[in-house]
Motif scaffolding. Structure first.
Motif, mmCIF file in Angstrom:
data_model
loop_
_atom_site.group_PDB
_atom_site.id
_atom_site.type_symbol
_atom_site.label_atom_id
_atom_site.label_comp_id
_atom_site.label_asym_id
_atom_site.label_seq_id
_atom_site.Cartn_x
_atom_site.Cartn_y
_atom_site.Cartn_z
ATOM 1 N N PRO A 196 -2.162 45.254 -3.044
ATOM 2 C CA PRO A 196 -2.922 44.507 -4.048
ATOM 3 C C PRO A 196 -3.423 45.378 -5.198
ATOM 4 O O PRO A 196 -3.651 44.883 -6.291
ATOM 5 C CB PRO A 196 -4.086 43.928 -3.242
ATOM 6 N N ALA A 197 -3.572 46.684 -4.980
ATOM 7 C CA ALA A 197 -4.053 47.586 -6.024
ATOM 8 C C ALA A 197 -2.903 48.179 -6.853
ATOM 9 O O ALA A 197 -3.143 48.940 -7.786
ATOM 10 C CB ALA A 197 -4.866 48.718 -5.394
ATOM 11 N N ARG A 236 1.867 43.620 -5.360
ATOM 12 C CA ARG A 236 0.524 43.056 -5.527
ATOM 13 C C ARG A 236 0.304 41.810 -4.680
ATOM 14 O O ARG A 236 -0.793 41.531 -4.246
ATOM 15 C CB ARG A 236 0.251 42.752 -7.000
ATOM 16 N N SER A 237 1.363 41.073 -4.433
ATOM 17 C CA SER A 237 1.265 39.871 -3.594
ATOM 18 C C SER A 237 1.608 40.169 -2.134
ATOM 19 O O SER A 237 1.572 39.273 -1.305
ATOM 20 C CB SER A 237 2.222 38.790 -4.106
#
Length: 84
Positions: free
Chosen positions: A41-42, A67-68
């Protein structure tokens, strides 16, 4: 990231031309993405876009979206020259 079976993972609408080894390659792809993108996610860079993975019996088209925390297999194509 994890493996969530979809239509191509042994369901009635799966691709019969891709042997079980091809599905294992897909699972290995998920494990590699988990290791490469530990903090999914980062993640700040651009996604790498669609890629091809060639396995015995055909190939599949996939994309990793860190990110997903998602690995999408878009298409499974059996080798037309192999016979069951």
């Amino acid at each position: 990231m994890g493996v969530r079976p979809g239509r191509g993972d042994g369901g009635s609408r799966g691709a019969p031309g891709i042997p079980r080894r091809g599905r294992e390659e897909g699972r290995e792809l998920v494990r590699a993405a988990e290791a490469l993108y530990l903090h999914g996610p980062a993640y700040q860079d651009l996604d790498e876009g669609a890629k091809h993975a060639f396995v015995n019996g055909g190939f599949f088209v996939y994309m990793v979206t860190p990110r997903s925390e998602l690995v999408s297999i878009w298409q499974i194509t059996p080798d037309p020259y192999l016979h069951d």
